[in-house]
Design an enzyme around this catalytic site. Structure first.
Site, PDB file in Angstrom:
ATOM      1  N   ASP A 120     -29.307 -37.174  74.706  1.00 22.36           N
ATOM      2  CA  ASP A 120     -29.931 -37.913  73.604  1.00 22.36           C
ATOM      3  C   ASP A 120     -30.717 -39.112  74.132  1.00 22.36           C
ATOM      4  O   ASP A 120     -30.456 -39.597  75.238  1.00 22.36           O
ATOM      5  CB  ASP A 120     -28.844 -38.431  72.645  1.00 22.36           C
ATOM      6  CG  ASP A 120     -27.836 -39.304  73.367  1.00 22.36           C
ATOM      7  OD1 ASP A 120     -27.380 -38.898  74.453  1.00 22.36           O
ATOM      8  OD2 ASP A 120     -27.521 -40.400  72.867  1.00 22.36           O
ATOM      9  N   GLU A 121     -31.640 -39.567  73.339  1.00 18.20           N
ATOM     10  CA  GLU A 121     -32.328 -40.841  73.553  1.00 18.20           C
ATOM     11  C   GLU A 121     -32.775 -41.050  75.001  1.00 18.20           C
ATOM     12  O   GLU A 121     -32.615 -42.127  75.560  1.00 18.20           O
ATOM     13  CB  GLU A 121     -31.413 -42.013  73.146  1.00 18.20           C
ATOM     14  CG  GLU A 121     -31.058 -41.976  71.683  1.00 18.20           C
ATOM     15  CD  GLU A 121     -30.017 -43.021  71.309  1.00 18.20           C
ATOM     16  OE1 GLU A 121     -30.149 -43.588  70.213  1.00 18.20           O
ATOM     17  OE2 GLU A 121     -29.077 -43.277  72.080  1.00 18.20           O
ATOM     18  N   ALA A 122     -33.367 -40.002  75.587  1.00 21.97           N
ATOM     19  CA  ALA A 122     -33.841 -40.128  76.966  1.00 21.97           C
ATOM     20  C   ALA A 122     -35.247 -40.733  76.948  1.00 21.97           C
ATOM     21  O   ALA A 122     -36.208 -40.138  77.442  1.00 21.97           O
ATOM     22  CB  ALA A 122     -33.815 -38.755  77.643  1.00 21.97           C
TER      23      ALA A 122
END
Ligand code: TNX
Length: 539
Positions: A344-346
């Site tokens: 997530d949220e890379a």
């Protein structure tokens, strides 16, 4: 250790006294607690999650000093469930409740395995209660364990106390036949942002067990801390695990401690899914090993609460040596099927790098015999065959992103639903909630309960939905009391969404059953949010 028992809320304790039939004129007069006292016999099926089928009939069963618990003594697992049941009931009843062979438990509580009762599936059970005995039947020991939670909730809340209470200990007459709606009913605990000890995690496992949750997802690494020993990269824990949000000392699990968590969860029929979040959320690792950074310079340990600033170095070969070692060692500690790789949220990883990374890393999970779980951003790459993705979007998530997840689901990817504006236990309930975050909005108790997993994500086939999970992120939570007040009372509602048939879903009846859990929370020392949406006893 902050695993202290809380002094129950005043009103709750007065209610318990009243429920237990102890005369205490002064207390009842002062509190007006009469309105909320428990009936001596809880109507069959007035529990959480509500059972699939309930047929009340005849008189109740009364547990007494002479009651025996009968098990199939040739089955280690059913003996263990019998001992667990006895352990639950002994402190408050004060009864000896010996665990004996079924044959010797006439008139008692019998736990029976019936391998031929296919209708009960892997976790289903049948509970029959009459004055001459209680019989709990299941095809698998897991079903006995789930049925024990039903039996426990049918008894007065006072049974949850750890000291002798007056009783009586009645179980309403009739039959409950119950199987879960979804095979996956999870809860996630973030032990990275704030570290929680083995005993604190066990406490949460016990709370989850009461509501028939069968999966514990542990978020073991993030920017703020690496919490699981990896022998081939020891600085991950000695350095990367040394702090937490706010800069207070962190901690980590040794392999032996982690195995103890897995063992304890298994004894409550919960599968542990370890998560190592990659390629973002990795400051703890990057700070521990300079070679993992593209510029070769280790950043300082991060103790803030921002996200999206870190990334493993996708082009470097050493990154995949690291990932292989970590996944191998964690897979070795994992009897369960799944390994969660985050994803997530890379925001500090380019899209091309993200796709490259996931294409390289997912086969490593398979190589070590595990199935990939990833946050739903994984659908922006190519999810491995059999992978599950965990959807954490919200109502306002762009339609194109929802459709990307739905398309993956149509293509065979299984879905775990954790919509942030419904299932995130770290969201504030309302504007006066002291703990928690607000990025997904306020999530009051009704909002967290009142949605249907089967039809939630437009365009996703119902069959792709494996179940629901309630994540508890801990940027703002550092004690077990903090966990309690955010998880309760939303967690039981999410557990009901996962367990009970869609046909039973009804806020107006649910809120009454939920309110009836309050004295149980109090007896267990569980702090909870007294939502104005719920008709709590005594209010
Ligand atoms: C989003 S959900 C995150 C976490 C935060 C959480 C706080 C997800 C996969 N990532 O890193 O802790 O929000 O609510």
């Amino acid at each position: 250790m902050s695993q202290r028992r809380r002094i129950p809320h005043l009103i709750g304790s007065l209610l318990l006294v009243a429920a237990a039939g102890v005369g205490c004129g002064e207390a009842t007069a002062d509190s007006g607690a009469g309105a909320g006292t428990e009936p001596e016999v809880r109507p069959l099926g007035r529990i959480v999650p509500v059972p699939a089928s309930v047929t009340p009939e005849g008189e109740p069963y009364a547990l007494t000093r002479d009651t025996r618990i009968g098990v199939d003594t040739s089955s280690r697992a059913s003996k263990a469930v019998g001992r667990y049941l006895a352990g639950l009931l002994r402190p408050a009843t004060g009864f000896p409740l010996p665990v004996v062979d079924e044959e010797a438990a006439d008139g008692g509580v019998r736990l029976r395995l019936d391998p031929d009762d296919g209708a009960l599936g892997d976790e289903g059970y049948r509970l029959h209660s009459a004055p001459d005995g209680v019989t709990l039947t299941a095809r698998e020991p897991a079903g006995l364990f789930r049925g024990v939670q039903t039996l426990r909730q049918q008894l007065p809340s006072a049974v949850e106390h750890d000291s002798v209470q007056p009783g009586p200990w009645n179980i309403a007459g009739g039959t409950i036949t119950d199987t879960p709606r979804y095979a996956y009913r999870g809860a996630m605990l973030d032990v990275s942002r704030h570290f929680f000890t083995v005993d604190e995690v066990k406490r949460y496992i016990d709370q989850l067990a009461l509501y028939k949750i069968n999966t514990l997802h542990l978020h073991l690494s993030d920017d703020q801390g690496w919490r699981i020993a990896v022998d081939s990269w020891p600085r991950l824990t000695t350095h990367g695990g040394s702090t937490e949000v706010g800069g207070t000392p962190g901690g980590f699990y040794t392999k032996a401690q982690y195995k103890e968590i897995v063992r304890y969860a298994a004894s409550r029929y919960q599968e542990v899914i370890p998560e190592i979040d990659m390629p973002g959320h990795t400051f703890a690792a990057l700070s521990s090993y300079p070679e993992l950074n593209c510029d070769g310079i280790a950043p300082p340990l991060y103790t803030g609460v921002k996200v999206g600033k870190s990334s493993l170095c996708v082009p470097k070969a050493v990154t995949y040596d690291f990932v292989d070692d970590v996944i191998r060692e964690i897979a070795e500690l994992t009897p369960g099927r799944y390994l969660h790789i985050g994803g997530d949220e890379a925001h500090s990883t380019s899209h091309a790098d993200y796709v490259t990374f996931m294409d390289k890393v997912q086969p490593v999970v398979a190589k070590y015999g595990k199935t990939v779980v990833g946050w739903h951003q994984l659908t922006g790459a190519t999810p491995a065959k059999d992978a599950l993705v965990q959807y954490w979007g919200l109502d306002r998530t762009p339609a194109a992103e929802k459709e990307r997840v739905a398309a993956a689901a149509r293509n065979g990817t299984g879905l775990i639903l954790s919509p942030a504006d419904r299932a995130y236990l770290d969201m504030k309930y309302a504007n006066d909630t002291t703990l928690g975050l607000t990025w997904a909005g306020y999530v009051e108790v009704r909002r967290s309960y009142d949605w249907d997993p089967a039809t939630y994500l437009p365009g996703a086939p119902e069959g792709a939905v494996r179940g629901v999970e309630a994540p508890l992120w801990t940027e703002t939570l550092s004690t077990t009391d903090d966990l309690d007040v955010m998880a309760f009372p939303r967690l039981p509602g999410l557990a009901e969404l996962g367990w009970s048939p869609a046909s039973t879903h009804d806020w107006d009846t649910y809120k009454v059953r939920l309110a009836e859990q309050a004295p149980r929370f109090d007896a267990l020392g569980i702090d909870y949010y007294r939502s104005p949406q719920v008709p709590w006893p005594g209010e």
